[in-house]
Design a protein around this motif. Structure first.
Motif, PDB file in Angstrom:
ATOM      1  N   ALA A  43       0.830  -1.210   0.000  1.00  0.00           N
ATOM      2  CA  ALA A  43       0.000   0.000   0.000  1.00  0.00           C
ATOM      3  C   ALA A  43       0.860   1.254   0.000  1.00  0.00           C
ATOM      4  CB  ALA A  43      -0.930  -0.006   1.214  1.00  0.00           C
ATOM      5  N   LEU A  44       1.991   1.218   0.702  1.00  0.00           N
ATOM      6  CA  LEU A  44       2.845   2.401   0.788  1.00  0.00           C
ATOM      7  C   LEU A  44       3.656   2.606  -0.486  1.00  0.00           C
ATOM      8  CD1 LEU A  44       4.094   4.745   2.368  1.00  0.00           C
ATOM      9  CD2 LEU A  44       5.752   3.136   3.319  1.00  0.00           C
ATOM     10  N   PHE A  45       4.424   1.595  -0.889  1.00  0.00           N
ATOM     11  CA  PHE A  45       5.380   1.788  -1.970  1.00  0.00           C
ATOM     12  C   PHE A  45       4.745   1.688  -3.357  1.00  0.00           C
ATOM     13  CE2 PHE A  45       8.147   0.544   1.564  1.00  0.00           C
ATOM     14  CZ  PHE A  45       9.029   1.613   1.541  1.00  0.00           C
ATOM     15  N   ILE A  46       3.687   0.932  -3.484  1.00  0.00           N
ATOM     16  CA  ILE A  46       3.065   0.801  -4.798  1.00  0.00           C
ATOM     17  C   ILE A  46       1.945   1.814  -4.992  1.00  0.00           C
ATOM     18  CG2 ILE A  46       1.732  -0.733  -6.301  1.00  0.00           C
ATOM     19  CD1 ILE A  46       3.275  -3.061  -5.143  1.00  0.00           C
ATOM     20  N   PHE A  47       1.075   1.957  -4.015  1.00  0.00           N
ATOM     21  CA  PHE A  47      -0.073   2.854  -4.190  1.00  0.00           C
ATOM     22  C   PHE A  47       0.230   4.288  -3.778  1.00  0.00           C
ATOM     23  CE2 PHE A  47      -4.079   4.862  -2.979  1.00  0.00           C
ATOM     24  CZ  PHE A  47      -4.845   4.606  -4.097  1.00  0.00           C
ATOM     25  N   LEU A  48       0.834   4.491  -2.612  1.00  0.00           N
ATOM     26  CA  LEU A  48       0.982   5.836  -2.079  1.00  0.00           C
ATOM     27  C   LEU A  48       2.218   6.581  -2.579  1.00  0.00           C
ATOM     28  CD1 LEU A  48      -0.082   5.396   1.658  1.00  0.00           C
ATOM     29  CD2 LEU A  48      -1.378   6.442  -0.201  1.00  0.00           C
ATOM     30  N   PHE A  49       3.257   5.840  -2.958  1.00  0.00           N
ATOM     31  CA  PHE A  49       4.504   6.509  -3.315  1.00  0.00           C
ATOM     32  C   PHE A  49       4.349   7.491  -4.482  1.00  0.00           C
ATOM     33  CE2 PHE A  49       8.992   6.409  -4.992  1.00  0.00           C
ATOM     34  CZ  PHE A  49       9.515   7.178  -3.966  1.00  0.00           C
ATOM     35  N   PRO A  50       3.668   7.148  -5.581  1.00  0.00           N
ATOM     36  CA  PRO A  50       3.469   8.139  -6.647  1.00  0.00           C
ATOM     37  C   PRO A  50       2.702   9.378  -6.170  1.00  0.00           C
ATOM     38  CG  PRO A  50       3.049   5.945  -7.477  1.00  0.00           C
ATOM     39  CD  PRO A  50       3.171   5.808  -5.994  1.00  0.00           C
ATOM     40  N   LEU A  51       1.779   9.210  -5.245  1.00  0.00           N
ATOM     41  CA  LEU A  51       1.050  10.359  -4.716  1.00  0.00           C
ATOM     42  C   LEU A  51       1.972  11.259  -3.902  1.00  0.00           C
ATOM     43  CD1 LEU A  51      -1.246   8.188  -5.362  1.00  0.00           C
ATOM     44  CD2 LEU A  51      -2.569   9.357  -3.590  1.00  0.00           C
ATOM     45  N   LEU A  52       2.841  10.641  -3.091  1.00  0.00           N
ATOM     46  CA  LEU A  52       3.795  11.423  -2.314  1.00  0.00           C
ATOM     47  C   LEU A  52       4.777  12.158  -3.227  1.00  0.00           C
ATOM     48  CD1 LEU A  52       4.551   8.842   0.525  1.00  0.00           C
ATOM     49  CD2 LEU A  52       3.118  10.886   0.679  1.00  0.00           C
ATOM     50  N   LEU A  53       5.229  11.479  -4.288  1.00  0.00           N
ATOM     51  CA  LEU A  53       6.116  12.138  -5.248  1.00  0.00           C
ATOM     52  C   LEU A  53       5.436  13.328  -5.911  1.00  0.00           C
ATOM     53  CD1 LEU A  53       7.961   9.240  -7.132  1.00  0.00           C
ATOM     54  CD2 LEU A  53       8.988  11.009  -5.695  1.00  0.00           C
ATOM     55  N   PHE A  54       4.164  13.181  -6.228  1.00  0.00           N
ATOM     56  CA  PHE A  54       3.416  14.271  -6.853  1.00  0.00           C
ATOM     57  C   PHE A  54       3.356  15.477  -5.918  1.00  0.00           C
ATOM     58  CE2 PHE A  54      -0.966  15.866  -8.261  1.00  0.00           C
ATOM     59  CZ  PHE A  54      -0.404  16.735  -9.177  1.00  0.00           C
ATOM     60  N   MET A  55       3.109  15.235  -4.642  1.00  0.00           N
ATOM     61  CA  MET A  55       3.062  16.329  -3.678  1.00  0.00           C
ATOM     62  C   MET A  55       4.417  17.029  -3.580  1.00  0.00           C
ATOM     63  SD  MET A  55       0.828  14.465  -0.686  1.00  0.00           S
ATOM     64  CE  MET A  55       1.080  15.802   0.478  1.00  0.00           C
ATOM     65  N   LEU A  56       5.504  16.249  -3.538  1.00  0.00           N
ATOM     66  CA  LEU A  56       6.838  16.834  -3.419  1.00  0.00           C
ATOM     67  C   LEU A  56       7.243  17.599  -4.671  1.00  0.00           C
ATOM     68  CD1 LEU A  56       8.688  13.860  -1.680  1.00  0.00           C
ATOM     69  CD2 LEU A  56       8.083  16.048  -0.640  1.00  0.00           C
ATOM     70  N   LEU A  57       7.087  16.971  -5.834  1.00  0.00           N
ATOM     71  CA  LEU A  57       7.501  17.614  -7.078  1.00  0.00           C
ATOM     72  C   LEU A  57       6.622  18.809  -7.410  1.00  0.00           C
ATOM     73  CD1 LEU A  57       8.273  14.444  -9.239  1.00  0.00           C
ATOM     74  CD2 LEU A  57       9.923  16.012  -8.212  1.00  0.00           C
ATOM     75  N   GLY A  58       5.332  18.694  -7.093  1.00  0.00           N
ATOM     76  CA  GLY A  58       4.423  19.797  -7.359  1.00  0.00           C
ATOM     77  C   GLY A  58       4.756  21.043  -6.559  1.00  0.00           C
TER      78      GLY A  58
END
Length: 248
Positions: free
Chosen positions: A22-37
């Motif tokens: 759940a963390l590395f597959i599902f949530l990680f792209p969302l966290l990256l989006f928040m950081l890069l955005g």
């Protein structure tokens, strides 16, 4: 159909109950989006930076979920003899494979919806205008990367090295193909490598649909290259995939 639905439910329960998945597959792209955005500003590809980053991270999410997640899962299950035990049950192999693929597609589809909602809330990014075209792109991308994930799992020899091998492929591919931002300032030889990787063509397809409002069929080259990579992965999987742990 009943067996398929039962196995699909089981796959979903196993995925969502695993904190690591759940963390590395599902949530990680969302966290990256928040950081890069929060880092990028101005415009990319002629649109606001968060919108372009959203399209790129849909691409990364596809590769992370359908390629990396599936490859690692299959290696772990093979080497722990779970796949061998499954083959001894009445569950047909085709039903198990279909349930795995549909479960992967569901996770990626939910992740894509979450990315759009997150972008809307944090950065005011628009929802896609061509839902049908985007859905076709998601199905094609997930199918191609799932085939590559199964093929890769058949080439990895041990569960201990599965995560390292998969991420050694995934992360450079994501950087070289524009998942985390534009690549036009990269050296020419790095851009040349990115130009042959499947993720570039999936991102090109998503960019055309989401950023510029084009239809799915407006990118025949991207569709053809993605399909070719998927067929190549499928052929490797057919001839090399094993249900039993590797010896030695």
């Amino acid at each position: 159909m009943r067996l398929f639905l039962h196995q699909l439910r089981s796959e979903q329960l196993v995925f969502w109950r695993s904190k690591e998945a759940a963390l590395f597959i599902f949530l990680f792209p969302l966290l990256l989006f928040m950081l890069l955005g929060s880092v990028y500003n101005g415009k990319i590809y002629g649109v606001p930076a968060p919108q372009a980053l959203l399209a790129g991270l849909i691409g990364y999410g596809c590769a992370n979920t359908a390629f990396a997640g599936l490859a690692i899962t299959l290696v772990l299950r093979r080497e722990s003899a779970i796949l061998k035990r499954l083959r001894a049950t009445p569950l047909p192999a085709s039903t198990y494979v279909a349930a795995q693929l549909v479960s992967t597609l569901l996770v990626f589809a939910l992740q894509t919806v979450a990315l759009f909602l997150l972008g809307r809330v944090l950065y005011g990014t628009p929802f896609p205008g061509r839902y049908g075209s985007l859905a076709l792109a998601i199905v094609l991308g997930a199918a191609a990367f799932a085939a590559l994930g199964v093929a890769t799992s058949s080439l990895i020899r041990s569960s201990e090295g599965s995560s390292a091998v998969v991420n050694f492929i995934l992360l450079p591919m994501a950087f070289l193909t524009g998942s985390f931002g534009p690549t036009h300032r990269y050296p020419a030889f790095l851009r040349a490598i990115g130009d042959v990787l499947p993720l570039k063509y999936f991102i090109d397809l998503v960019n055309a649909i989401y950023l510029h409002g084009h239809a799915f069929w407006s990118k025949p080259l991207a569709i053809g290259v993605l399909a070719a990579w998927g067929v190549g992965g499928l052929l490797v999987a057919v001839f090399r995939f094993r249900w039993e742990p590797r010896e030695g």
